[in-house]
Design an enzyme around this catalytic site. Structure first.
Site, short mmCIF file in Angstrom:
data_model
loop_
_atom_site.label_atom_id
_atom_site.label_comp_id
_atom_site.label_asym_id
_atom_site.label_seq_id
_atom_site.Cartn_x
_atom_site.Cartn_y
_atom_site.Cartn_z
CB SER A 106 44.45 47.82 49.54
OG SER A 106 45.19 46.96 50.39
CE1 TYR A 122 48.87 47.66 46.01
CE2 TYR A 122 48.68 47.38 48.39
CZ TYR A 122 48.21 47.13 47.11
OH TYR A 122 47.09 46.36 46.93
P1 NDP Z 1 46.30 39.77 40.55
O1 NDP Z 1 47.75 40.05 40.32
O2 NDP Z 1 45.85 38.36 40.52
O3 NDP Z 1 45.43 40.60 39.51
C1 NDP Z 1 45.79 41.86 39.05
C2 NDP Z 1 45.07 42.12 37.75
O4 NDP Z 1 45.43 43.44 37.29
C3 NDP Z 1 45.45 41.13 36.67
O5 NDP Z 1 44.29 40.73 36.00
C4 NDP Z 1 46.34 41.94 35.75
O6 NDP Z 1 46.16 41.49 34.42
C5 NDP Z 1 45.74 43.33 35.92
N1 NDP Z 1 46.66 44.38 35.51
C6 NDP Z 1 47.86 44.71 36.02
N2 NDP Z 1 48.41 45.72 35.33
C7 NDP Z 1 47.52 46.05 34.37
C8 NDP Z 1 47.49 47.01 33.34
N3 NDP Z 1 48.51 47.87 33.14
N4 NDP Z 1 46.42 47.07 32.52
C9 NDP Z 1 45.39 46.21 32.68
N5 NDP Z 1 45.35 45.29 33.65
C10 NDP Z 1 46.41 45.20 34.47
O7 NDP Z 1 45.97 40.45 41.94
P2 NDP Z 1 44.56 40.75 42.69
O8 NDP Z 1 43.45 40.04 42.06
O9 NDP Z 1 44.82 40.54 44.12
O10 NDP Z 1 44.46 42.31 42.46
C11 NDP Z 1 43.26 42.97 42.13
C12 NDP Z 1 43.16 44.26 42.91
O11 NDP Z 1 42.97 43.97 44.29
C13 NDP Z 1 44.41 45.15 42.83
O12 NDP Z 1 44.03 46.49 42.66
C14 NDP Z 1 45.05 44.97 44.20
O13 NDP Z 1 45.83 46.06 44.59
C15 NDP Z 1 43.81 44.79 45.07
N6 NDP Z 1 44.06 44.16 46.35
C16 NDP Z 1 44.42 42.84 46.43
C17 NDP Z 1 44.69 42.25 47.66
C18 NDP Z 1 45.13 40.84 47.77
O14 NDP Z 1 45.55 40.43 48.86
N7 NDP Z 1 45.04 40.03 46.73
C19 NDP Z 1 44.56 43.03 48.91
C20 NDP Z 1 44.16 44.39 48.71
C21 NDP Z 1 43.91 44.92 47.48
P3 NDP Z 1 47.26 41.45 33.26
O15 NDP Z 1 48.57 41.13 33.90
O16 NDP Z 1 46.74 40.38 32.36
O17 NDP Z 1 47.19 42.82 32.64
#
Ligand code: NDP
Length: 245
Positions: free
Chosen positions: A142, A155
């Site tokens: 990030s 975070y």
């Molecule tokens: P979302 O919340 O839309 O997606 C997060 C994903 O992680 C979901 O598919 C969720 O699926 C999965 N997840 C969470 N916990 C678990 C777990 N224990 N096991 C398996 N899967 C898990 O957010 P983003 O798409 O934004 O996030 C994706 C990545 O991008 C993250 O690492 C985030 O930190 C990073 N990021 C995002 C930014 C943004 O602005 N969007 C900026 C910087 C970084 P489920 O709940 O079905 O398990």
């Protein structure tokens, strides 16, 4: 034929946001995708869209805090598609809060998912990549992995850790394995839903109005994957033009 044609790509956190966008874009570019997350119904919906567009996809309900679940995801790729070319460790959560609030369970959760989830991905895929003598790790950090602010300490710490682990892995990887860090800025997704403090959530929702579509990050991933085997894109930062820091 695209540079991604036939590549087998496993993606964690593929049930929403960036992971979902990556699954759809990479599948549309000819990759065979293997999708993991906890919400099986959401994974099935993503897979149905991909199949409708004639893409190849498998899904597996996984929790990245369980080492054996990452092993199952990697095994599924090998069983169904014969190999694994890329592991995108994307699953993550961002329950921001001031340290004074002592939301220790949320700290633990971020450490478990954002750091240990990535490590378990490395543990599952590295032996496979060594055996194949090829492979590509894409780890999602990030902009918060480059800078710290109030409410982001834990975070940010997890996302700094993702960069440290990835850089160490890259230096140890040798000439057959690629390692890419993707560091997004504000991107449309469900990420802010994990903020439990209503006032902070509201501030973050306001801030995130500048967010760009998740497909922007998927395109960066496709760019890194599509390079020749001896070209390793080490890190990509992708911000909205209107995000200053
Ligand atoms: P979302 O919340 O839309 O997606 C997060 C994903 O992680 C979901 O598919 C969720 O699926 C999965 N997840 C969470 N916990 C678990 C777990 N224990 N096991 C398996 N899967 C898990 O957010 P983003 O798409 O934004 O996030 C994706 C990545 O991008 C993250 O690492 C985030 O930190 C990073 N990021 C995002 C930014 C943004 O602005 N969007 C900026 C910087 C970084 P489920 O709940 O079905 O398990």
């Amino acid at each position: 034929m695209s540079d991604l044609d036939g590549k087998v790509v496993a993606i964690t956190g593929a049930s929403s946001g960036i992971g979902e966008a990556a699954a759809k874009l990479l599948a549309a570019s000819g990759a065979k995708v293997v999708l993991g997350a906890r919400r099986a119904d959401r994974l099935e919906a993503v897979a149905a869209d991909i199949r409708k567009a004639k893409g190849e996809v498998e899904v597996q309900a996984i929790d990245v805090t369980r080492r054996e679940d990452l092993e199952r995801l990697v095994s599924l790729a090998q069983e169904r598609f014969g190999r694994l070319d890329v592991l995108i460790s994307n699953a993550g959560l961002m329950p921001l809060s001031p340290l004074d609030d002592l939301k220790v369970e949320e700290w633990d959760r971020m450490i478990d998912v954002n750091i240990k989830g990535v490590l378990y991905g490395i543990a599952a895929a590295l032996p496979v990549f060594r055996k194949q003598q090829s492979g590509h790790f894409i780890n999602v950090s990030s902009v918060a992995g480059h800078r710290v602010g109030p409410n982001t300490a834990v975070y940010s710490a997890t996302k700094f850790a993702v960069r440290a682990l990835s850089e160490g892995l890259r230096q140890e990887a040798g000439d057959k394995i690629r390692v890419t860090i993707i560091s997004p800025g504000a991107v449309e997704s469900e990420l802010a839903e994990t903020i439990s403090d209503p006032a902070l959530k509201k501030r973050m929702d306001d801030y995130r109005k500048i967010a760009i579509p998740a497909e922007a990050i998927a395109r960066a991933m496709a760019f890194a994957i599509g390079q020749p085997a001896n070209v390793d894109i080490n890190e990509i930062l992708v911000r909205p033009t209107s995000q200053p820091t």
